[in-house]
Design a protein around this motif. Structure first.
Motif: not given
Length: 184
Positions: A57-61, A138-143, A95-101
């Motif tokens: 599970d990519l979101a787990v990673r 998938d990534e924000s301009d802020e990141v 890969k999946e949970d970009h809230e962690e970016s």
């Protein structure tokens, strides 16, 4: 009282539980200060399993990476960075949970901006990850801007040493990274 439960769930057979447990231990470390330190060895051991190839599970990673980033940001001296950073960086980009970016890439940027000795040997790998992030829709301009500032810093401090690293990138990635690095 919560940490032992979260640690147990890092080994759950349910991916959703592992994902949420990884996020939970990261947040507990971020917000508990010194009280969480006694759990760091167990947390690192539990999270390490989530970076293994057996974790499908990519979101787990991604959440495990977020937890590691939060731990490093609040207690970098309590983390064996020489062991943790290579595994952490190998799991990137997210890969999946970009809230962690923001947590993950800010952590790396802060280590670079402070010229932390443990990150400096990994700069080529970090730049490779950053190049993938800045071209990702998938990534924000802020990141991407945060990454650009760190890359700009590396270029200003290490100049010629950065050139071969940047030259090894695919042209589209190198151009995108240069564009964000020049924003300051």
């Amino acid at each position: 009282k919560i940490m032992p439960l979260a640690l147990k769930e890092l080994a759950s057979s349910e991916a959703t539980n592992r994902r949420n447990a990884a996020f939970c231990v990261g947040e507990l470390c971020k917000n508990s200060g010194a009280a969480a330190l006694k759990y760091y060895p167990d947390i690192l051991q539990g999270l390490h399993r989530l970076f293994a190839n057996s974790e499908q599970d990519l979101a787990v990673r991604d959440n495990a990476a977020g937890a590691i980033a939060r731990m490093i940001m609040v207690q970098p001296q309590s983390i064996p960075l020489n062991q943790v950073l290579p595994v952490f960086i190998k799991a990137l980009p997210l890969k999946e949970d970009h809230e962690e970016s923001m947590a993950v890439y800010s952590c790396l940027c802060n280590l670079l901006l402070s010229s932390h000795p443990q990150i400096l040997t990994l700069v080529p790998d970090v730049i490779h990850v950053f190049a993938q992030v800045v071209v990702s829709p998938d990534e924000s301009d802020e990141v991407k801007t945060t990454i650009g500032k760190a890359v700009s810093h590396l270029i200003s401090v290490y100049g010629q040493q950065m050139q071969p690293i940047l030259s090894a990138l695919p042209p589209a990635h190198a151009n995108a990274l240069a564009a964000f690095a020049s924003r300051r």
